[in-house]
Design an enzyme around this catalytic site. Structure first.
Site, PDB file in Angstrom:
ATOM      1  N   HIS A 208      51.184 -27.456  37.292  1.00  0.00           N
ATOM      2  CA  HIS A 208      52.029 -27.350  38.490  1.00  0.00           C
ATOM      3  C   HIS A 208      51.270 -27.311  39.811  1.00  0.00           C
ATOM      4  CE1 HIS A 208      50.800 -23.184  38.381  1.00  0.00           C
ATOM      5  NE2 HIS A 208      51.342 -22.987  39.549  1.00  0.00           N
TER       6      HIS A 208
HETATM    7  N1  UDP Z   1      55.458 -18.957  32.755  1.00  0.00           N
HETATM    8  C1  UDP Z   1      56.716 -18.798  32.194  1.00  0.00           C
HETATM    9  N2  UDP Z   1      57.400 -19.920  31.816  1.00  0.00           N
HETATM   10  C2  UDP Z   1      56.898 -21.166  31.940  1.00  0.00           C
HETATM   11  C3  UDP Z   1      55.602 -21.322  32.503  1.00  0.00           C
HETATM   12  C4  UDP Z   1      54.908 -20.184  32.910  1.00  0.00           C
HETATM   13  O1  UDP Z   1      57.196 -17.673  32.045  1.00  0.00           O
HETATM   14  O2  UDP Z   1      57.586 -22.135  31.580  1.00  0.00           O
HETATM   15  C5  UDP Z   1      54.736 -17.754  33.191  1.00  0.00           C
HETATM   16  C6  UDP Z   1      53.375 -17.588  32.566  1.00  0.00           C
HETATM   17  O3  UDP Z   1      53.465 -16.949  31.327  1.00  0.00           O
HETATM   18  C7  UDP Z   1      52.658 -16.743  33.613  1.00  0.00           C
HETATM   19  C8  UDP Z   1      53.272 -17.198  34.913  1.00  0.00           C
HETATM   20  O4  UDP Z   1      54.474 -17.870  34.569  1.00  0.00           O
HETATM   21  O5  UDP Z   1      52.940 -15.368  33.423  1.00  0.00           O
HETATM   22  C9  UDP Z   1      52.344 -18.119  35.634  1.00  0.00           C
HETATM   23  O6  UDP Z   1      52.980 -18.640  36.716  1.00  0.00           O
HETATM   24  P1  UDP Z   1      52.583 -20.028  37.375  1.00  0.00           P
HETATM   25  O7  UDP Z   1      51.816 -20.825  36.407  1.00  0.00           O
HETATM   26  O8  UDP Z   1      53.843 -20.601  37.941  1.00  0.00           O
HETATM   27  O9  UDP Z   1      51.712 -19.580  38.630  1.00  0.00           O
HETATM   28  P2  UDP Z   1      50.180 -19.188  38.828  1.00  0.00           P
HETATM   29  O10 UDP Z   1      49.831 -18.151  37.815  1.00  0.00           O
HETATM   30  O11 UDP Z   1      49.362 -20.433  38.709  1.00  0.00           O
HETATM   31  O12 UDP Z   1      50.130 -18.638  40.213  1.00  0.00           O
END
Ligand code: UDP
Length: 390
Positions: A208
């Site tokens: 993403h």
């Molecule tokens: N996550 C979720 N469902 C999904 C994809 C990710 O619950 O379909 C959760 C994942 O387990 C983690 C969080 O979203 O706890 C990560 O968020 P994201 O990847 O959007 O953002 P980042 O961590 O890169 O800021």
């Protein structure tokens, strides 16, 4: 009672807030006022998490989403400033590195309201990432810096923030991972049936980051690599709305669907169930890189750098050059290695309590406890070491 206004807006912030909100709810000196900026608003990117993780209904939802970065951030600041003027919180708490984080910090600091930043000090040193700008500016606007790792503390010192109150508290996502790991287990059976998955025999993918989705050469390269990998093992990918949109625009989705199992974004418990039973995780997410380690699954990261250096240093994670490397080859290498999952990297799962204690001390003395945990404070790290099925 002191009023702490917590600003959330994006999926990873709901997950982090789950841990601290639970702890603050039981504290009789602090009242938390939860504000949702509206940045993520689809049911499966927002409401699902509040329900599943038992996060209190936000007191306010600003309904701000969409638009370019400046426009979105400006609308958030405008709404938050008014809210803060009316609500008069004693402290504003922000998480991570999104536009909601920066908007919360900027609105508060200009009103002379103390700001606490959870996940302070992380750096990718890639200033083209919107998240990097958000986190640097937020740290510099904050009064209390809650750093998850020692590397993060060192980054803060390097930027001259050592005089500011900073505390090494570990990673709050580990609190959440520990709390929900068992509950997530019950979700795997259903998912395995629906998706025809076998324990430890599939790759779980999330993509993403703008640097991947908005780059017309990187996204096709990633999709091609994943299609190649699907020749060796099933590839499951809960698809972020931005990635789905970009894949459609580039005409990649229909072709890729024949090889990769795309899902709508899944709930946190479903995600954890998939993470725990995947053979391998492939991601550009910050949170998912750490969860891979929490749940003892090797990880490949589709980025040129990471904020979570210790995962790479210990071999739990490896960065992928999407143009040069071969995913099937790297996957094979990662699967063929032994891992010492007991190495503690992110605290002992009590980060939320440490943050609560610091906030209480800050309100009493105006400075916090001043006794941040020393290096090596964190002992054992794992959720249920040795309990994960092969
Ligand atoms: N996550 C979720 N469902 C999904 C994809 C990710 O619950 O379909 C959760 C994942 O387990 C983690 C969080 O979203 O706890 C990560 O968020 P994201 O990847 O959007 O953002 P980042 O961590 O890169 O800021």
């Amino acid at each position: 009672m002191k009023r702490v206004m917590t600003i959330v807006g994006a999926r990873p912030q709901f997950i982090k807030a789950a841990a601290l909100s639970r702890v603050l709810r039981h504290d009789d000196t602090i009242k938390e006022v939860l504000v949702h900026t509206g940045q993520h608003h689809d049911v499966n990117m927002s409401a699902t998490f509040f329900e599943e993780l038992d996060i209190p209904e936000p007191a306010w939802n600003l309904g701000v989403h969409g638009g370019r970065h400046g426009d979105m951030t400006a609308r958030m600041i405008s709404a938050l400033e008014e809210l803060m003027l009316n609500d008069k919180p004693d402290l504003v708490l922000v998480y991570g590195d999104t536009n909601s984080t920066l908007a919360g910090a900027l609105s508060a600091v200009k009103l002379h309201i103390p700001v606490a930043h959870v996940e302070a000090g992380l750096r990718s040193f890639n200033r083209r990432m919107p998240e990097e700008i958000n986190r640097v500016l937020t740290d510099h606007a904050s009064d209390i810096l809650f750093a998850p790792t020692e590397a993060a503390v060192n980054n803060l010192k390097r930027e001259g923030l050592h005089g500011r109150h900073h505390v090494l508290v570990g990673d709050i996502m580990f609190d959440v991972a520990r709390y929900y790991a068992k509950r997530a287990e019950s979700h795997f059976e259903q998912l395995a049936k629906e998706l025809e998955l076998h324990l430890g025999k599939f790759a779980l993918v999330t993509i993403h980051r703008a640097e991947n989705t908005d780059d017309d050469t990187r996204l096709p390269a990633i999709v091609r690599q994943l299609m190649e990998l699907s020749g060796f093992m099933p590839v499951i990918c809960p698809l972020h709305p931005r990635t789905r949109h970009r894949m459609q625009l580039l005409g990649l989705l229909e072709m890729a669907k024949r090889h990769i199992q795309f899902l709508e974004p899944v709930s946190y418990l479903q995600m954890v169930a998939l993470e725990r039973h995947a053979a391998l995780i492939i991601t550009d997410s910050g949170g998912v890189q750490k969860e891979a380690y929490f749940h003892q699954t090797p990880c490949l990261t589709l980025r040129e750098e990471t904020e979570w250096l210790e995962l790479v240093e210990h071999g739990f994670n490896r960065l992928v050059d999407v143009h040069e490397d071969s995913l099937p080859e790297l996957a094979q290498q990662m699967l063929g290695r032994e891992y010492d999952w007991d190495i503690p990297l992110y605290g002992d799962g009590h980060t939320a309590e440490l943050i609560r204690d610091e906030l209480v001390a800050f309100f009493v003395s105006g400075t916090g406890t001043g006794t941040p945990p020393e290096t090596g404070h964190f002992s054992r790290n794992m959720i249920h070491s040795g309990e994960k099925e092969a």
